[in-house]
Design a protein around this motif. Sequence first.
Motif, PDB file in Angstrom:
ATOM      1  N   GLU A  47      -7.397  17.622   1.451  1.00 39.87           N
ATOM      2  CA  GLU A  47      -6.363  17.592   0.419  1.00 39.87           C
ATOM      3  C   GLU A  47      -5.820  16.188   0.276  1.00 39.87           C
ATOM      4  O   GLU A  47      -5.595  15.484   1.271  1.00 39.87           O
ATOM      5  CB  GLU A  47      -5.232  18.554   0.768  1.00 39.87           C
ATOM      6  CG  GLU A  47      -5.649  20.019   0.803  1.00 39.87           C
ATOM      7  CD  GLU A  47      -4.464  20.937   1.069  1.00 39.87           C
ATOM      8  OE1 GLU A  47      -3.430  20.753   0.390  1.00 39.87           O
ATOM      9  OE2 GLU A  47      -4.577  21.809   1.937  1.00 39.87           O
ATOM     10  N   LEU A  48      -5.603  15.777  -0.965  1.00 39.27           N
ATOM     11  CA  LEU A  48      -5.031  14.464  -1.225  1.00 39.27           C
ATOM     12  C   LEU A  48      -3.556  14.475  -0.849  1.00 39.27           C
ATOM     13  O   LEU A  48      -2.838  15.447  -1.097  1.00 39.27           O
ATOM     14  CB  LEU A  48      -5.188  14.114  -2.704  1.00 39.27           C
ATOM     15  CG  LEU A  48      -4.777  12.705  -3.128  1.00 39.27           C
ATOM     16  CD1 LEU A  48      -5.714  11.669  -2.512  1.00 39.27           C
ATOM     17  CD2 LEU A  48      -4.776  12.584  -4.652  1.00 39.27           C
ATOM     18  N   LEU A  49      -3.105  13.400  -0.229  1.00 40.41           N
ATOM     19  CA  LEU A  49      -1.687  13.272   0.080  1.00 40.41           C
ATOM     20  C   LEU A  49      -0.875  13.385  -1.211  1.00 40.41           C
ATOM     21  O   LEU A  49      -1.317  12.932  -2.264  1.00 40.41           O
ATOM     22  CB  LEU A  49      -1.407  11.932   0.759  1.00 40.41           C
ATOM     23  CG  LEU A  49      -1.905  11.817   2.208  1.00 40.41           C
ATOM     24  CD1 LEU A  49      -1.869  10.361   2.671  1.00 40.41           C
ATOM     25  CD2 LEU A  49      -1.081  12.684   3.137  1.00 40.41           C
TER      26      LEU A  49
ATOM     27  N   ASP B 123       6.203  18.745  -3.796  1.00 39.55           N
ATOM     28  CA  ASP B 123       4.933  18.624  -3.077  1.00 39.55           C
ATOM     29  C   ASP B 123       5.103  17.816  -1.795  1.00 39.55           C
ATOM     30  O   ASP B 123       4.476  18.123  -0.770  1.00 39.55           O
ATOM     31  CB  ASP B 123       3.879  17.960  -3.969  1.00 39.55           C
ATOM     32  CG  ASP B 123       3.460  18.833  -5.136  1.00 39.55           C
ATOM     33  OD1 ASP B 123       3.695  20.059  -5.072  1.00 39.55           O
ATOM     34  OD2 ASP B 123       2.888  18.298  -6.105  1.00 39.55           O
ATOM     35  N   VAL B 124       5.941  16.783  -1.838  1.00 39.81           N
ATOM     36  CA  VAL B 124       6.191  15.967  -0.650  1.00 39.81           C
ATOM     37  C   VAL B 124       6.874  16.805   0.433  1.00 39.81           C
ATOM     38  O   VAL B 124       6.486  16.763   1.610  1.00 39.81           O
ATOM     39  CB  VAL B 124       7.050  14.738  -1.005  1.00 39.81           C
ATOM     40  CG1 VAL B 124       7.422  13.960   0.260  1.00 39.81           C
ATOM     41  CG2 VAL B 124       6.309  13.833  -1.978  1.00 39.81           C
TER      42      VAL B 124
ATOM     43  N   LEU C  22       1.062   7.411  -3.733  1.00 38.89           N
ATOM     44  CA  LEU C  22       0.939   8.479  -2.743  1.00 38.89           C
ATOM     45  C   LEU C  22       1.881   8.232  -1.570  1.00 38.89           C
ATOM     46  O   LEU C  22       2.272   7.097  -1.289  1.00 38.89           O
ATOM     47  CB  LEU C  22      -0.497   8.563  -2.218  1.00 38.89           C
ATOM     48  CG  LEU C  22      -1.607   8.832  -3.223  1.00 38.89           C
ATOM     49  CD1 LEU C  22      -2.953   8.860  -2.503  1.00 38.89           C
ATOM     50  CD2 LEU C  22      -1.380  10.149  -3.953  1.00 38.89           C
ATOM     51  N   VAL C  23       2.218   9.308  -0.857  1.00 35.46           N
ATOM     52  CA  VAL C  23       2.953   9.172   0.404  1.00 35.46           C
ATOM     53  C   VAL C  23       2.086   8.355   1.351  1.00 35.46           C
ATOM     54  O   VAL C  23       0.919   8.682   1.590  1.00 35.46           O
ATOM     55  CB  VAL C  23       3.256  10.556   1.008  1.00 35.46           C
ATOM     56  CG1 VAL C  23       3.853  10.413   2.400  1.00 35.46           C
ATOM     57  CG2 VAL C  23       4.195  11.334   0.106  1.00 35.46           C
ATOM     58  N   GLY C  24       2.624   7.272   1.886  1.00 30.13           N
ATOM     59  CA  GLY C  24       1.840   6.360   2.705  1.00 30.13           C
ATOM     60  C   GLY C  24       1.960   6.640   4.190  1.00 30.13           C
ATOM     61  O   GLY C  24       2.830   7.406   4.646  1.00 30.13           O
ATOM     62  N   LEU C  25       1.084   6.016   4.970  1.00 27.87           N
ATOM     63  CA  LEU C  25       1.084   6.202   6.423  1.00 27.87           C
ATOM     64  C   LEU C  25       2.413   5.811   7.059  1.00 27.87           C
ATOM     65  O   LEU C  25       2.924   6.555   7.925  1.00 27.87           O
ATOM     66  CB  LEU C  25      -0.070   5.408   7.040  1.00 27.87           C
ATOM     67  CG  LEU C  25      -0.236   5.520   8.559  1.00 27.87           C
ATOM     68  CD1 LEU C  25      -0.461   6.962   8.987  1.00 27.87           C
ATOM     69  CD2 LEU C  25      -1.396   4.636   9.028  1.00 27.87           C
TER      70      LEU C  25
END
Length: 501
Positions: free
Chosen positions: A439-441, A449-450, A472-475
Amino acid sequence: MNISRYLKNIDSLIAAIIGFYVIYLYTKYSGVGISPDSVMYASTATNIQAHGTLLTFNKTPITFFPVFYPFFLGVIQFFSRIDPITAGAVINQFLFAAVIFTSGWIMSKFLSHSIIYKWLILAAIILSPGLLEIYTFLWSETLFTLEILFFIIAYAHYLKTRSIKSLVWVGVISAISCITRYAGVTIIGTGCLMLLLDNQLILKKRVLYIFLYGCISISLLVANLVLNRLSTGLSTGTREPSITPFFQNLYYCGTVFCDWGSLSKATYPFAALITSIILLALIGILIFKTIKGQINRYENVVIAFALVYGLFIVISASISRYERINSRLLSPMFIPLLIACTSWVPDVLKLIQAKAARYVLSGVAVILMLAFEYASYQTDWQRYDDESDYGVPGYSDDSWNKSEFVVYLKQHKNLFKPGVPIYTDANEAVYLFTGMSSELLPHKFFKADVQKFYANKHFYLIWFDNLYNTELVGLPDILKNKKLTKIGAAKEGEIYLCDEK
């Protein structure tokens, strides 16, 4: 037998063969270029061919893109038994050749036909960096561009007969184009505009024809959108509002026109003005041709499409958020715009009475066109020099194929336990290289969704260091909110496990 009838487009055939070979040269090292969109198209095509379903690699219905291009690839896969990614280069070779030949066919129908003009335009199409880019990738623009040319031919045939049957065929082609790319609505707009300007029909008949054409043209798109809505609750996938205003989109559009014209970056400050001048000039030409009673010609259908498509891209980019306006998005407009900006030259030259002046000006026009094509050739050669060593940019080039992390992923698929969700910043790459679903972040814009993602207590994270998608939500954000354990790594990527009790 009239042999000349069959030899009339031999030059277009020769140009098509050259174009076929050019795409072969660009793709012979690593095959067709693969982007995230390409993986969506190819995986859906495989599911259509194997299971008769419109599902992508992650088992969700394809909604962000319409269905016809994956269906087209699926039909080819069914008969060839070769998957679209492997066959993509050859498919694009045939499509590019068809585009070149069809363009030549259209130009041969112009009222003031010049063989030298035709040859110069065919050469410009073959050398176009914008077209060579899309025809070296597995993208739907490759098919959509050909459909635009088919629409132009079909509408010109309608102008000869003005029969309901010929108009229906125009509508069918328009309908198919709308489920190849959602931007196919521009073909509907072009058809309606040309019908509205047709001064050889009484107003009542124009309205009737527009209604008939519109209903046929939009039918497949409506069916596609309804299917999407029933499958996912969304008609065209998740769409974010635009973050680029109208004037800025005029500027981005103009920078592409500058690049297409082989102009230096010094012209970029005038990009918005260049776009405005081009669009206003196209409007002026159509108004002039309508007033003069000359609207019902081949070249005017081409001009009308260039205008409608250009306006659509600029306006829609100001309403809905998608990738910044670039050469790929505008590429279906290249051939119509090229013809729109040059088709008047042979007409004007024929009006000059003095032979000496006509020959001099003709020579100047040819020299300018050859200079433009030489600049395009230099751009093409530089790109070929790079891609012959490293491959077409994207998932098929050496930066991915020879990536240590990609090799590591292929060799360590046993790290992932069944039933545990996998998240990543490149789910298409994970599928393409390993066959695993992920699944894509979530996008930062979609807060629900977050929150849903952060509610997960048990998941894997595959992180590609060479990608950085700020949307996108990053590391770093994930590490602030979740406790991750690194369970695998190689150069350019890591694998993490979240296992909260």
